[in-house]
Write a protein that holds these residues in place. Structure first.
Motif, mmCIF file in Angstrom:
data_model
loop_
_atom_site.group_PDB
_atom_site.id
_atom_site.type_symbol
_atom_site.label_atom_id
_atom_site.label_comp_id
_atom_site.label_asym_id
_atom_site.label_seq_id
_atom_site.Cartn_x
_atom_site.Cartn_y
_atom_site.Cartn_z
ATOM 1 N N SER A 337 -21.515 -2.729 9.042
ATOM 2 C CA SER A 337 -22.131 -1.542 9.630
ATOM 3 C C SER A 337 -21.179 -0.820 10.570
ATOM 4 N N SER A 338 -20.489 -1.577 11.415
ATOM 5 C CA SER A 338 -19.610 -0.942 12.406
ATOM 6 C C SER A 338 -18.396 -0.297 11.748
ATOM 7 N N ILE A 339 -17.828 -0.939 10.750
ATOM 8 C CA ILE A 339 -16.655 -0.376 10.078
ATOM 9 C C ILE A 339 -17.035 0.864 9.276
ATOM 10 N N GLU A 340 -18.212 0.847 8.650
ATOM 11 C CA GLU A 340 -18.673 2.034 7.934
ATOM 12 C C GLU A 340 -18.925 3.185 8.901
ATOM 13 N N MET A 341 -19.426 2.874 10.106
ATOM 14 C CA MET A 341 -19.678 3.908 11.100
ATOM 15 C C MET A 341 -18.379 4.626 11.462
ATOM 16 N N ILE A 342 -17.313 3.851 11.701
ATOM 17 C CA ILE A 342 -16.020 4.464 12.028
ATOM 18 C C ILE A 342 -15.525 5.304 10.859
ATOM 19 N N GLY A 343 -15.709 4.792 9.640
ATOM 20 C CA GLY A 343 -15.305 5.545 8.452
ATOM 21 C C GLY A 343 -16.038 6.876 8.337
ATOM 22 N N ASN A 344 -17.321 6.875 8.679
ATOM 23 C CA ASN A 344 -18.100 8.116 8.625
ATOM 24 C C ASN A 344 -17.639 9.106 9.690
#
Length: 360
Positions: A337-344
């Motif tokens: 979740s956290s890595i996808e958030m940064i990607g977004n």
């Protein structure tokens, strides 16, 4: 001239599962609106609005840019679709602080507790910050109940379009009053720069903590390879020990993620206002100076959001491992979740970069 240009953003698999129910629902809303208001609305549906041989992605991007309302048909699969997320984020980027553009999410299926998605996720926040409507399960509605649902949603859409029209008329009057002010946008731009300054400092601190947490996670995982022993007892003990050792580092990641999300929300809102203000600057030299300044800042954020390959593969590694070791699943979800958030956030930055360059 249509009362609104509406872009339907939906997951095709969801529409197929509902036997075309999502697309038909929007067509019925379009028809009801025109019946009640004697005005047309233009509805863009990719499966019907694109012709054979069209540049699919370019046509979608143009449709998003030309629309003033996007209606995302939100489901768990929608939130996990890269294409759907891009459409919604692109429209959000396109909005800026324009009151004549709206996001009207329809919650088609309950999205609470979607695996691997935190409430700090940008798409989650956009959906819940907007005037969303929860739609009753389309499969279970009688014809009369479905008609009532169409009327309910149409009434909301009518009110939103009316408010947009009133806001536009008021803004035009204000613009006319201020036509004699040549430097009207300068103060607003300075305000946004000052607003970003403190949040930018806090964001950099949070990003540093976040990176440290991720590096610690990677080091711990590398120190604890999966045991070669085939006994379930040893594997279970290994998973439990790894889980316990990872908890402090993942708590750091989780806490830093929340700080990143909160500060980025402030920064991004200010960036959007700034970009909109740049368009109002009449002097091309001054406008280009502002474009160069914001472009440099956006490039800095873009660089800050980059991750090493060893960090980017962590979610996939954890997802694979957690399939066999249930005790690691909560940690895997937090990491993903956290890595996808940064990607977004990086995608939002890149989209805004393109918008800024188009102002030159």
């Amino acid at each position: 001239m249509p009362a609104a240009n509406i872009f339907l953003s939906y997951r095709h698999a969801d529409n197929d599962h509902l036997n075309g129910g999502i697309v038909q629902l929007l067509k019925d809303i379009q028809s009801e609106f025109e019946y009640k208001n004697a005005k047309t609305v233009r509805l863009f549906i990719d499966s019907e609005s694109l012709n054979w041989g069209d540049d699919w992605q370019n046509a979608l991007d143009q449709a998003v840019g030309m629309s003033n309302i996007i209606i995302p048909a939100v489901t768990p699969r929608y939130l996990q679709s890269a294409a759907c997320r891009k459409e919604l984020l692109d429209f959000y980027n396109h909005i800026g602080n324009d009151p004549n553009k709206k996001i009207l999410p329809l919650i088609i299926q309950n999205i609470d507790g979607v695996s691997g998605l935190s409430q700090d996720d940008p798409v989650w926040k956009i959906v819940h910050a907007s005037q969303h409507l929860v739609v009753r399960d389309l499969r279970l509605l009688s014809p009369t109940e479905r008609e009532k649902e169409v009327i309910r949603i149409t009434d909301r859409l009518t009110r939103v379009i009316k408010t947009m029209d009133e806001t536009t008329a008021s803004a035009q009057q204000d613009t006319q009053k201020n036509d004699d002010k040549s430097d009207g946008g300068e103060e607003g731009i300075l305000d946004q720069i000052l607003k970003m300054k403190q949040s930018g400092t806090d964001l950099n601190i949070a990003l540093e903590k976040y990176g440290q947490g991720l590096n610690t996670v990677a080091e711990i995982v590398n120190r604890h390879p999966i045991p070669e022993s085939r006994t379930m007892e040893e594997h279970s003990r290994w998973a439990q020990e790894l889980s316990e050792e990872l908890k402090p580092a993942l708590k750091t990641v989780d806490d830093a993620s929340a700080q990143i999300s909160n500060n980025w929300e402030v920064i991004y809102a200010a960036l959007q206002v700034w970009v909109t203000g740049i368009k109002e600057i009449s002097s091309s030299a001054e406008r280009n100076d502002q474009i160069d300044l914001i472009a440099q800042m956006l490039q800095g954020w873009h660089n800050s959001f980059q991750m090493s390959e060893s960090i980017r593969v962590l979610p996939a590694q954890f997802t694979l491992i957690s399939a066999f070791y249930p005790s690691l699943r909560p940690l895997a979800r937090t990491l993903k979740s956290s890595i996808e958030m940064i990607g977004n956030m990086d995608k939002m930055t890149v989209s805004l970069q393109h918008r800024v360059e188009s102002l030159r």
